[in-house]
Design an enzyme around this catalytic site. Structure first.
Site, short mmCIF file in Angstrom:
data_model
loop_
_atom_site.label_atom_id
_atom_site.label_comp_id
_atom_site.label_asym_id
_atom_site.label_seq_id
_atom_site.Cartn_x
_atom_site.Cartn_y
_atom_site.Cartn_z
N GLU A 118 -4.12 -2.62 -8.61
CA GLU A 118 -3.84 -3.94 -8.01
C GLU A 118 -4.04 -5.04 -9.05
OE1 GLU A 118 -6.31 -4.74 -4.65
OE2 GLU A 118 -4.95 -6.27 -3.88
N ASP A 152 1.19 -1.66 0.72
CA ASP A 152 0.59 -2.23 -0.49
C ASP A 152 -0.34 -1.23 -1.15
OD1 ASP A 152 -1.10 -2.35 1.74
OD2 ASP A 152 -2.24 -4.05 0.96
N TRP A 199 7.63 -13.46 -0.23
CA TRP A 199 7.36 -12.30 0.64
C TRP A 199 8.49 -12.18 1.66
CZ3 TRP A 199 3.90 -13.60 -2.71
CH2 TRP A 199 2.88 -12.73 -3.04
N HIS A 207 -1.49 0.46 -6.18
CA HIS A 207 -0.79 -0.74 -5.72
C HIS A 207 0.48 -0.85 -6.55
CE1 HIS A 207 -2.84 -3.48 -2.96
NE2 HIS A 207 -1.98 -4.43 -3.33
N ARG A 218 -7.57 1.41 1.34
CA ARG A 218 -8.50 0.53 2.06
C ARG A 218 -7.96 0.18 3.46
NH1 ARG A 218 -7.23 -4.12 -2.07
NH2 ARG A 218 -5.42 -5.10 -1.10
N ASP A 219 -8.67 -0.69 4.13
CA ASP A 219 -8.28 -1.06 5.49
C ASP A 219 -7.15 -2.07 5.44
OD1 ASP A 219 -9.70 -3.06 4.32
OD2 ASP A 219 -11.00 -3.48 6.03
N GLU A 220 -6.03 -1.65 4.94
CA GLU A 220 -4.88 -2.53 4.87
C GLU A 220 -3.63 -1.70 5.12
OE1 GLU A 220 -3.82 -6.58 2.48
OE2 GLU A 220 -5.61 -5.47 2.00
N ASP A 234 5.31 -7.32 -2.01
CA ASP A 234 5.15 -6.15 -2.86
C ASP A 234 6.43 -5.31 -2.82
OD1 ASP A 234 2.76 -7.18 -1.67
OD2 ASP A 234 1.62 -5.54 -2.55
#
Ligand code: BGC
Length: 952
Positions: free
Chosen positions: A805, A500, A574, A827, A504-506, A513
């Site tokens: 995003e 995605d 998703w 994003h 960041r912490d992802e 997506d």
């Protein structure tokens, strides 16, 4: 005339003569030969698939037959001695995915192939250049190497993050004879760098990728023939936790009981060097208990938290012969995990795909500077600087700056994204992190004693190294920037898996997506190998109930629940990635094998959905058991929400339709009929349930109560939304007469909203295609060119160099108006507009699988754009489409590859004004057929370069 001029003239005449000869004889020649999508690769398939493109001058060239020869040596093949396979002359126009059907090939054997083609008049072409593939290690018995590693967790500094140092591993071995060739087969649970005699092998990053390591681990193969020498050799490795044992996703942020070490506690290595001596004998160097280990310069390394390198601790010459490793510890050996497959990495490796020069450096405090690379990207920095022994530099990474010029890192959440370098203090030192990456444009450097020259820092853009296949440009500068933003965001998020966001912490493989963006990605890069890997990840992470997850790979705990955040299960829009992404690969690359291999998983998913339906409709509240209720819905939409069950039903229809097409293509007609039948049930159910007499879409909003538990449920739910109509039109769920009504409602909704969109992730992807298919291309162009909120143009005028995003992640006048905690500047989901730009602006659309038959149907009108052009290197070759409108004249420039049939549309009502390559269309022998249609003329063309002029 001197001799030189004479030669020049004669060679020019020869050139002209042979070119004419070529046109006259019209032979076609295969080029760009690939095996399993790659040039000269290592493969694991016993029957790899062979593909080529065709070159040929003139018009309407196609292949009527081909012949493939495969031999065990180049020499044999040159003499046309195909000792492994001679396909003989095979009739047909297939140029791709042709299965090798010769003698079986031994592991480690390299084989050579070539192909020739006959044209439409049965004229024989030339043999192609010789290409090859090598069978890697498909059999578990081929492996003697053991997993080795050491637990250094106790050495992690007591700090906010638990980050143990990297183990260094080495082994010295004698190779007694003259070496003919050598291969390195290497895999790691976690990440590795591997060295032979002090040289790093390969330019790859983050091998062996992220998989569900409990089920599948990948290895890579390198030709290391010229890295070894007779005598003593040293093999070395540095390991890091990576996805295997490092921090993952937002586990820290959401307070998960587990935040790291999702698959194992420390990294492991398995490597096997196979040496072939000139005398025919063989030798193996393998990872086993004889390896030694110690720590070194890498004190910390983690994807999310960054890397710390203390150059003073580099064990000097540890990777060279005669280093004294007597103080190093013995390594530990670990057993294979039962059920864990070891397979060849199917994708292309992550590599540096571009180097960026720093644009500026600014001092923001004593010893603290900000470097701007002028482009948001994912990757690392390369440092080149002199420092004193023990001096340290701390690098922090951000995508944006605050108005005072300081680094904005709020949106990184719990990702520390900080690197540290400590100088050893001799000459100029060079360093780049190995086992981390960041999403950034700006770097804050603390610890600089004085302002360095700008070239002390280079940006290294990392991405899965996929061939770029697209090009787009227009007369609108904002759109050109938007296209560049799409490309950069794809690169930044196609790093081993489709993520995605990279900052960041992802950084998770969010399935929603990925599926909305999938076709857009195909127009930019050859994503087949990349998605071949990720589709396998999707199957590996399918839940026991058949649902595909919301991101993949999906680490699970012992209870079988998502380990990063327990509520991450499945969601409409998703989970369908399992079907949609497979379909897109099948369609674009004519890949039937991926359908066959995916079928059991896809069937299971379809059964999971079916069980939640009633009369073909996803029962209201059928996704109440997921969190958020109903799933993520039209994530990040603005305004009224589209009801989640309506969206789920539309997706269910679309998946049934795609399944029917895929099953038919692989010859499973019974299954194809079943899916087709079910799609009709859904179609009828949808109409009954969600459509008023007038064709207006509705939903039972009372069902959602006060909306609590749903994504932005307080806004209420509706069926009469841009997202609902866009999805209904795109998926094909509506009857023809209802499509007209839906098109009208969609247009009205856009107009009523001041010609602005309201869509989120699920609504935006089909929005422009649906407007075009329902006759409102003017609105599609208007939305595309808008620079007002909410639009992609708004991002561009607010300085974006990547896709954000949110439509307003940052604005020049208001700054960061959103919660910076969910505000990524890289994003790709909204970059899904690329699909429309290629399919509808340039008009390049697949009619048959693999683009062997295409439409060239650009939307041209008084829409504010007078010029657009681009190209797409498809499986069938490079397709070009461009158009220019000037003073009542339209010029379309089209290039169709050999063996491709194109249906090109000219937006005029009469044929009289149309000229192709200077000749009137009605009397033009290069045109195959002409058909007048409402408001346009369809011209059938074969291969060639065309300039089509018409009066508009
Ligand atoms: C991600 C998205 C993802 C979403 C699920 C976010 O945190 O960044 O892109 O699809 O969660 O709704």
């Amino acid at each position: 005339m001197n001799l030189h001029t004479f030669y020049k003239i004669t060679s020019f005449c020869c050139l002209v003569f042979f070119s004419l000869l070529n046109i006259a004889f019209g032979q076609i020649n295969p080029t760009y030969l690939r095996t399993e999508y790659k040039v000269n690769p290592f493969v694991e398939e016993a029957k790899p698939r062979l593909s080529w493109e065709l070159e040929g001058k003139g018009f309407n060239k196609s292949q009527s037959a081909y012949q493939i020869m495969v031999a065990s040596s180049e020499g044999l093949l040159e003499k046309n001695k195909a000792d492994l396979w001679d396909s003989k002359k095979v009739s047909g126009n297939n140029t791709n995915q042709i299965e090798y059907s010769g003698k079986s090939i031994a592991s480690g054997q390299r084989v050579y192939w070539k192909v020739k083609a006959w044209d439409e008049k049965d004229k024989e072409g030339k043999w192609s250049e010789i290409q090859s593939w090598e069978l890697a290690k498909p059999d578990a018995n081929d492996w003697q190497a053991k997993w080795i590693g050491i637990d250094l967790n106790h050495l992690a500094e007591k700090a906010e993050y638990h980050l143990p140092p990297s183990p260094y591993l080495r082994k010295q071995a004698n190779l007694s004879k003259k070496i003919k060739s050598a291969r390195l087969y290497i895999s790691s649970l976690g990440l590795h760098n591997f060295y032979i005699n002090g040289e790093k092998i390969g330019k790859d990053f983050f091998a062996s990728g992220w998989t569900d390591y409990n089920k599948r681990v990948y290895y890579n193969v390198y030709d290391v023939s010229d890295k070894l020498k007779a005598g003593e050799n040293v093999f070395g490795a540095i390991l890091s936790n990576g996805w295997y044992a490092g921090y993952l996703g937002y586990a820290l942020l959401v307070g998960s009981p587990q935040v790291k070490q999702f698959y194992g506690k420390f990294p492991l290595l398995k490597a096997q060097v196979e040496v072939q001596y000139e005398d025919g004998s063989k030798e193996q160097i393998i990872t086993d208990g004889s390896w030694k280990t110690s720590t070194g310069a890498i004190l910390e390394s983690d994807f999310l938290e960054g890397e710390k390198h203390d150059a003073r601790l580099e064990p000097i010459d540890w990777d060279k012969v005669d280093f004294d490793d007597s103080k190093w510890k013995n390594i530990q050996v670990f057993e294979d995990k039962p059920g864990q497959l070891l397979q060849l990495y199917p994708s292309n490796p992550v590599r540096v795909v571009e180097e960026l020069k720093a644009k500026s450096i600014k001092k923001i405090a004593e010893g603290k500077y900000i470097v701007d690379f002028g482009q948001n990207f994912a990757g690392n920095i390369h440092l080149k600087l002199r420092g004193k022994l023990g001096d340290s530099l701390v690098f922090r990474y951000g995508e944006m700056l605050f108005p005072d010029g300081s680094l904005m890192v709020d949106n990184l959440r719990k990702a520390r994204a900080t690197d540290t370098y400590i100088f050893k203090g001799d000459k100029v030192e060079e360093w780049s992190p190995s086992f981390t990456f960041h999403g950034f444009q700006f770097v804050e450097i603390s610890g600089l004693k004085e302002e360095p020259k700008l070239d002390f820092l280079t940006g290294l853009a990392l991405s899965s190294d996929l061939d770029q296949v697209g090009h787009f440009e227009s007369d609108n500068a904002m759109l050109n920037q938007l296209y560049s933003n799409i490309i950069w965001t794809q690169r930044a998020n196609y790093i081993d898996i489709p993520t995605d966001c990279p900052q960041r912490d992802e950084r998770l493989g969010w399935t929603g997506d990925a599926q909305v963006y999938m076709r857009s990605a195909i127009f930019n890069a050859d994503v087949a190998p990349f998605h071949k890997k990720w589709i396998q990840d999707l199957h590996d992470s399918q839940w026991p109930n058949g649902a595909y997850p919301v991101y993949s790979p999906m680490p699970v705990n012992e209870q079988g629940v998502a380990a990063i955040r327990a509520s991450d299960a499945f969601s409409p829009g998703w989970s369908e990635a399992g079907i949609i992404c497979t379909y897109e690969i099948f369609k674009a690359y004519n890949d039937h094998r991926i359908v066959r291999e995916s079928l059991p998983f896809m069937n299971k998913f379809m059964a999971f959905l079916k069980a939640r339906t009633k009369d073909g409709v996803l029962k209201e509240k059928s996704f109440e058991d997921v969190n958020p209720k109903g799933g993520f819905g039209d994530w990040l939409s603005v305004g009224e929400k589209t009801s989640p069950d309506l969206l789920a039903t539309t997706y269910y229809f679309y998946c049934n339709k795609l399944m029917a097409e895929m099953c038919r293509a692989i010859g499973d007609l019974q299954l194809a009929n079943d899916y087709e039948k079910e799609s009709l049930t859904v179609k009828n159910g949808f109409k009954k349930h969600y459509m008023e007499e007038s064709g207006r879409l509705k939903t039972n909003s009372a069902l959602y109560g006060n909306g609590e538990g749903y994504v932005e449920g307080q806004n209420g739910f509706a069926g009469h939304t841009q997202t609902a109509y866009a999805n209904a039109l795109y998926s094909g769920i509506l009857n023809e007469e209802d499509q007209i009504l839906a098109g009208k409602f969609l247009r009205e909704l856009v107009e009523a909203n001041d010609n602005k969109l309201t869509t989120g992730f699920l609504g935006f992807k089909p929005l422009l295609p649906a407007l075009t298919s329902s006759g409102s291309s003017d609105k599609a162009y208007q939305l595309l060119q808008s620079t007002e909120y909410p639009s992609l143009g708004y991002e561009v005028v607010n300085g974006a160099t990547s896709i954000w995003e949110r439509w307003d992640s940052f604005t020049k006048d208001k700054g960061f108006i959103h919660n910076a905690a969910m505000n990524s500047f890289s994003h790709y989901a909204f970059g899904s507009v690329n699909e429309w730009m290629f399919e509808n602006m340039l008009g390049i659309k697949a009619k048959a699988n693999g683009y062997q038959e295409i439409y060239i149907q650009p939307e041209i009108g008084n829409y504010g754009i007078n010029k657009a052009s681009g190209s797409f290197r498809s499986m069938a070759g490079n397709i070009k489409s461009g158009w220019t409108k000037t003073n009542g004249e339209l010029i379309q420039q089209i290039e169709i590859p050999v063996n491709v049939k194109a249906f090109c549309f000219v937006p005029v009502t009469e044929t009289a004004s149309i000229q192709i390559n200077g000749e009137p269309i009605d009397n033009n022998n290069i045109v195959k057929s002409i058909k007048k249609m409402e408001g346009k003329v369809m011209v059938e063309l074969g291969s060639g370069n065309y300039t089509i002029k018409s009066k508009i």
